[in-house]
Design a protein around this motif. Sequence first.
Motif, PDB file in Angstrom:
ATOM      1  N   GLU A  57      26.248  19.617  80.667  1.00  0.00           N
ATOM      2  CA  GLU A  57      26.015  21.259  80.632  1.00  0.00           C
ATOM      3  C   GLU A  57      25.877  22.310  79.577  1.00  0.00           C
ATOM      4  OE1 GLU A  57      24.478  22.428  83.928  1.00  0.00           O
ATOM      5  OE2 GLU A  57      24.565  19.918  84.627  1.00  0.00           O
ATOM      6  N   GLN A  61      26.106  28.138  81.110  1.00  0.00           N
ATOM      7  CA  GLN A  61      26.084  27.732  82.768  1.00  0.00           C
ATOM      8  C   GLN A  61      27.153  27.194  83.460  1.00  0.00           C
ATOM      9  OE1 GLN A  61      22.582  24.141  82.465  1.00  0.00           O
ATOM     10  NE2 GLN A  61      21.403  25.092  82.603  1.00  0.00           N
ATOM     11  N   ASN A  64      28.966  30.742  84.466  1.00  0.00           N
ATOM     12  CA  ASN A  64      28.496  30.941  84.934  1.00  0.00           C
ATOM     13  C   ASN A  64      28.225  30.607  86.680  1.00  0.00           C
ATOM     14  OD1 ASN A  64      26.714  32.992  83.507  1.00  0.00           O
ATOM     15  ND2 ASN A  64      24.634  32.035  83.231  1.00  0.00           N
ATOM     16  N   GLN A  65      29.000  29.733  87.210  1.00  0.00           N
ATOM     17  CA  GLN A  65      29.392  28.492  88.138  1.00  0.00           C
ATOM     18  C   GLN A  65      30.763  29.564  88.453  1.00  0.00           C
ATOM     19  OE1 GLN A  65      29.299  24.658  87.131  1.00  0.00           O
ATOM     20  NE2 GLN A  65      26.738  24.767  87.054  1.00  0.00           N
TER      21      GLN A  65
END
Length: 66
Positions: A57, A61, A64-65
């Motif tokens: 990843e 990302q 953002n998780q």
Amino acid sequence: MPYINVKVTDEGVSCEQKQAIIKGCTQLMVDVLGKKPQTTFVVIEEVDTDNWGIGYEQVTQLRNQS
């Protein structure tokens, strides 16, 4: 003449924090290897989180998780 390259994600590292990184890295070379601060180079590179990956990843990302 040590050259130290520090890479960090570009997530708001302050000027004061960068100065602390430079000072700490330089002091490490003085303490461990007996190098002269005047000839120790420290370069800080800020990398966009889209360009930094962990596992499969992008850091963008992953952030953002969270």
